[in-house]
Design a protein around this motif. Sequence first.
Motif, PDB file in Angstrom:
ATOM      1  N   ASP A   1       0.830  -1.208   0.000  1.00  0.00           N
ATOM      2  CA  ASP A   1       0.000   0.000   0.000  1.00  0.00           C
ATOM      3  C   ASP A   1       0.864   1.258   0.000  1.00  0.00           C
ATOM      4  O   ASP A   1       0.495   2.283  -0.599  1.00  0.00           O
ATOM      5  CB  ASP A   1      -0.955  -0.015   1.193  1.00  0.00           C
ATOM      6  N   GLU A   2       2.041   1.193   0.656  1.00  0.00           N
ATOM      7  CA  GLU A   2       2.953   2.333   0.676  1.00  0.00           C
ATOM      8  C   GLU A   2       3.575   2.546  -0.702  1.00  0.00           C
ATOM      9  O   GLU A   2       3.794   3.686  -1.133  1.00  0.00           O
ATOM     10  CB  GLU A   2       4.047   2.105   1.721  1.00  0.00           C
ATOM     11  N   PHE A   3       3.857   1.451  -1.389  1.00  0.00           N
ATOM     12  CA  PHE A   3       4.412   1.500  -2.741  1.00  0.00           C
ATOM     13  C   PHE A   3       3.447   2.249  -3.666  1.00  0.00           C
ATOM     14  O   PHE A   3       3.833   3.161  -4.411  1.00  0.00           O
ATOM     15  CB  PHE A   3       4.653   0.073  -3.241  1.00  0.00           C
TER      16      PHE A   3
ATOM     17  N   ASP B   1      22.468  10.535  -4.378  1.00  0.00           N
ATOM     18  CA  ASP B   1      22.404  11.086  -3.022  1.00  0.00           C
ATOM     19  C   ASP B   1      21.187  12.002  -2.835  1.00  0.00           C
ATOM     20  O   ASP B   1      20.470  11.904  -1.835  1.00  0.00           O
ATOM     21  CB  ASP B   1      23.685  11.863  -2.696  1.00  0.00           C
ATOM     22  N   GLN B   2      20.985  12.894  -3.787  1.00  0.00           N
ATOM     23  CA  GLN B   2      19.859  13.831  -3.676  1.00  0.00           C
ATOM     24  C   GLN B   2      18.529  13.092  -3.709  1.00  0.00           C
ATOM     25  O   GLN B   2      17.589  13.448  -2.989  1.00  0.00           O
ATOM     26  CB  GLN B   2      19.918  14.865  -4.801  1.00  0.00           C
ATOM     27  N   ASN B   3      18.454  12.042  -4.537  1.00  0.00           N
ATOM     28  CA  ASN B   3      17.235  11.239  -4.612  1.00  0.00           C
ATOM     29  C   ASN B   3      16.929  10.579  -3.277  1.00  0.00           C
ATOM     30  O   ASN B   3      15.781  10.546  -2.820  1.00  0.00           O
ATOM     31  CB  ASN B   3      17.382  10.154  -5.684  1.00  0.00           C
ATOM     32  N   ASN B   4      17.972  10.026  -2.647  1.00  0.00           N
ATOM     33  CA  ASN B   4      17.788   9.334  -1.361  1.00  0.00           C
ATOM     34  C   ASN B   4      17.320  10.290  -0.271  1.00  0.00           C
ATOM     35  O   ASN B   4      16.469   9.936   0.553  1.00  0.00           O
ATOM     36  CB  ASN B   4      19.090   8.656  -0.941  1.00  0.00           C
ATOM     37  N   ILE B   5      17.880  11.488  -0.266  1.00  0.00           N
ATOM     38  CA  ILE B   5      17.481  12.479   0.742  1.00  0.00           C
ATOM     39  C   ILE B   5      16.006  12.827   0.588  1.00  0.00           C
ATOM     40  O   ILE B   5      15.237  12.854   1.561  1.00  0.00           O
ATOM     41  CB  ILE B   5      18.354  13.758   0.615  1.00  0.00           C
ATOM     42  N   TRP B   6      15.585  13.091  -0.650  1.00  0.00           N
ATOM     43  CA  TRP B   6      14.194  13.465  -0.895  1.00  0.00           C
ATOM     44  C   TRP B   6      13.252  12.298  -0.611  1.00  0.00           C
ATOM     45  O   TRP B   6      12.189  12.472  -0.005  1.00  0.00           O
ATOM     46  CB  TRP B   6      14.019  13.939  -2.341  1.00  0.00           C
ATOM     47  N   LEU B   7      13.653  11.068  -1.045  1.00  0.00           N
ATOM     48  CA  LEU B   7      12.808   9.902  -0.849  1.00  0.00           C
ATOM     49  C   LEU B   7      12.543   9.648   0.636  1.00  0.00           C
ATOM     50  O   LEU B   7      11.406   9.411   1.050  1.00  0.00           O
ATOM     51  CB  LEU B   7      13.468   8.670  -1.481  1.00  0.00           C
ATOM     52  N   LYS B   8      13.590   9.705   1.448  1.00  0.00           N
ATOM     53  CA  LYS B   8      13.426   9.453   2.890  1.00  0.00           C
ATOM     54  C   LYS B   8      12.559  10.528   3.539  1.00  0.00           C
ATOM     55  O   LYS B   8      11.786  10.253   4.461  1.00  0.00           O
ATOM     56  CB  LYS B   8      14.798   9.368   3.545  1.00  0.00           C
ATOM     57  N   LYS B   9      12.690  11.757   3.051  1.00  0.00           N
ATOM     58  CA  LYS B   9      11.871  12.849   3.571  1.00  0.00           C
ATOM     59  C   LYS B   9      10.386  12.585   3.287  1.00  0.00           C
ATOM     60  O   LYS B   9       9.521  12.765   4.171  1.00  0.00           O
ATOM     61  CB  LYS B   9      12.306  14.170   2.926  1.00  0.00           C
ATOM     62  N   VAL B  10      10.084  12.142   2.075  1.00  0.00           N
ATOM     63  CA  VAL B  10       8.696  11.856   1.689  1.00  0.00           C
ATOM     64  C   VAL B  10       8.151  10.647   2.442  1.00  0.00           C
ATOM     65  O   VAL B  10       6.996  10.640   2.882  1.00  0.00           O
ATOM     66  CB  VAL B  10       8.605  11.628   0.166  1.00  0.00           C
ATOM     67  N   GLU B  11       8.991   9.618   2.603  1.00  0.00           N
ATOM     68  CA  GLU B  11       8.549   8.419   3.331  1.00  0.00           C
ATOM     69  C   GLU B  11       8.154   8.763   4.764  1.00  0.00           C
ATOM     70  O   GLU B  11       7.165   8.228   5.290  1.00  0.00           O
ATOM     71  CB  GLU B  11       9.665   7.367   3.323  1.00  0.00           C
ATOM     72  N   LYS B  12       8.914   9.639   5.393  1.00  0.00           N
ATOM     73  CA  LYS B  12       8.574  10.068   6.760  1.00  0.00           C
ATOM     74  C   LYS B  12       7.302  10.912   6.749  1.00  0.00           C
ATOM     75  O   LYS B  12       6.445  10.788   7.618  1.00  0.00           O
ATOM     76  CB  LYS B  12       9.733  10.858   7.356  1.00  0.00           C
ATOM     77  N   GLN B  13       7.190  11.771   5.737  1.00  0.00           N
ATOM     78  CA  GLN B  13       6.019  12.639   5.610  1.00  0.00           C
ATOM     79  C   GLN B  13       4.748  11.812   5.433  1.00  0.00           C
ATOM     80  O   GLN B  13       3.684  12.171   5.966  1.00  0.00           O
ATOM     81  CB  GLN B  13       6.221  13.571   4.418  1.00  0.00           C
TER      82      GLN B  13
ATOM     83  N   HIS C   1       4.421   8.786   6.511  1.00  0.00           N
ATOM     84  CA  HIS C   1       4.356   7.863   7.660  1.00  0.00           C
ATOM     85  C   HIS C   1       4.519   6.395   7.252  1.00  0.00           C
ATOM     86  O   HIS C   1       3.780   5.520   7.704  1.00  0.00           O
ATOM     87  CB  HIS C   1       3.021   8.045   8.408  1.00  0.00           C
ATOM     88  N   PHE C   2       5.517   6.139   6.407  1.00  0.00           N
ATOM     89  CA  PHE C   2       5.789   4.759   6.012  1.00  0.00           C
ATOM     90  C   PHE C   2       6.378   3.989   7.189  1.00  0.00           C
ATOM     91  O   PHE C   2       7.096   4.551   8.019  1.00  0.00           O
ATOM     92  CB  PHE C   2       6.778   4.713   4.844  1.00  0.00           C
ATOM     93  N   GLU C   3       6.086   2.706   7.231  1.00  0.00           N
ATOM     94  CA  GLU C   3       6.600   1.860   8.306  1.00  0.00           C
ATOM     95  C   GLU C   3       8.119   1.721   8.220  1.00  0.00           C
ATOM     96  O   GLU C   3       8.820   1.816   9.226  1.00  0.00           O
ATOM     97  CB  GLU C   3       5.953   0.478   8.233  1.00  0.00           C
ATOM     98  N   ASN C   4       8.638   1.480   7.009  1.00  0.00           N
ATOM     99  CA  ASN C   4      10.080   1.372   6.792  1.00  0.00           C
ATOM    100  C   ASN C   4      10.562   2.547   5.942  1.00  0.00           C
ATOM    101  O   ASN C   4       9.864   2.977   5.018  1.00  0.00           O
ATOM    102  CB  ASN C   4      10.437   0.070   6.074  1.00  0.00           C
TER     103      ASN C   4
END
Length: 362
Positions: free
Chosen positions: A172-174, A282-294, A296-299
Amino acid sequence: MAIYKTEKGWRADFSFKDGTGKYRKKSKRGFRTKKEAEAWIAEYSVSHSSPNLKKGSQLLFSDYFAEYTELRFGAGLKESSRESWISTKDHIVNVYFKGLTLDQITRNTYQTFLNHYSQGLRRASVVKRHQIIKQVIMQAFHDGLIQIDPTYGVTIPGSESKSAEEKFIQVDEFNKLIDYIESSEKLVKWNTSFMIYLVALSGLRAGEALALTRSDVNVDEHTITVSKTKQRSGVSTAPKTKSSMRTLVMPARFFENYQTFVSAKTKWNDRLELFDGRITSDQNNIWLKKVEKQLHFENIVSLHGLRHSHVSYLLSKGVDINYASKRLGHSNTMITQKVYAHLLREKQESEELKTLNILDKI
């Protein structure tokens, strides 16, 4: 002891006392490099029982490492392997072993280095660096420049890698991530978010995505051809393995957004790369993790974790593992089965329940 340059290479002179107490002098010339001359003096001094010279005491480890690295490069290394060796030399050897000669690297010294370097790193990352350094030290050991192997019996510290379940985002997060990007024209047009969108729908490695050019994308056939990968040096080389050369079918929804992405670009580099010559994710990873937290992804996963999630999604929907393996560019299905073992176990349990239900109705 003296080492100096001559017209025909380097020359080394070594003075010592013989058994009668008289001073003697031994000279040798024709060495190709200064380091060869230093190594000869170190070895000759030990064979003549000089009390204050050892074979490894004349060679800085950083110099020996650099020379061995050049030999390895001369023997032929992939671009990715060259980068690992250069990075190890610049960021580890020249920092943690600065000014140390070969014989000054003891087990305590080496273990101390591992303990400091591993702070905040995964154990698997520490192991990769350790294996390169150990290879050079073992060469010095077999060359007789040091009497013991200081890497023997050391403990490799570092935090444990994520469990298999933590390397993926849920189904569902995907879907939520893809919808989040598709719902914003701004994100569809932006290099960083569109590359994440691309990886999510293709399962490409980051380097493969970075190397894509317009000619690799066939809008009419709805395919993407993978024929190269981007290295940190900025050079695009052949992919990781022969099986990584592949053509992927992509969904129609991707090409609708691809047309928007391409049309919005006003400037292209000479190679017409989709992501303007970017060499890291690197820039992609920073943005992706920011969105995942926003969201509320489990992982919280990286771009590579999104590649895992792509296959996880396919397997959860019943896609055959043989096809999934080819889509990933794995050299054989055993690699795929190892990485996605926990998903396959879940699928097996599901199939077992189906089988029992069928047999119970006989």
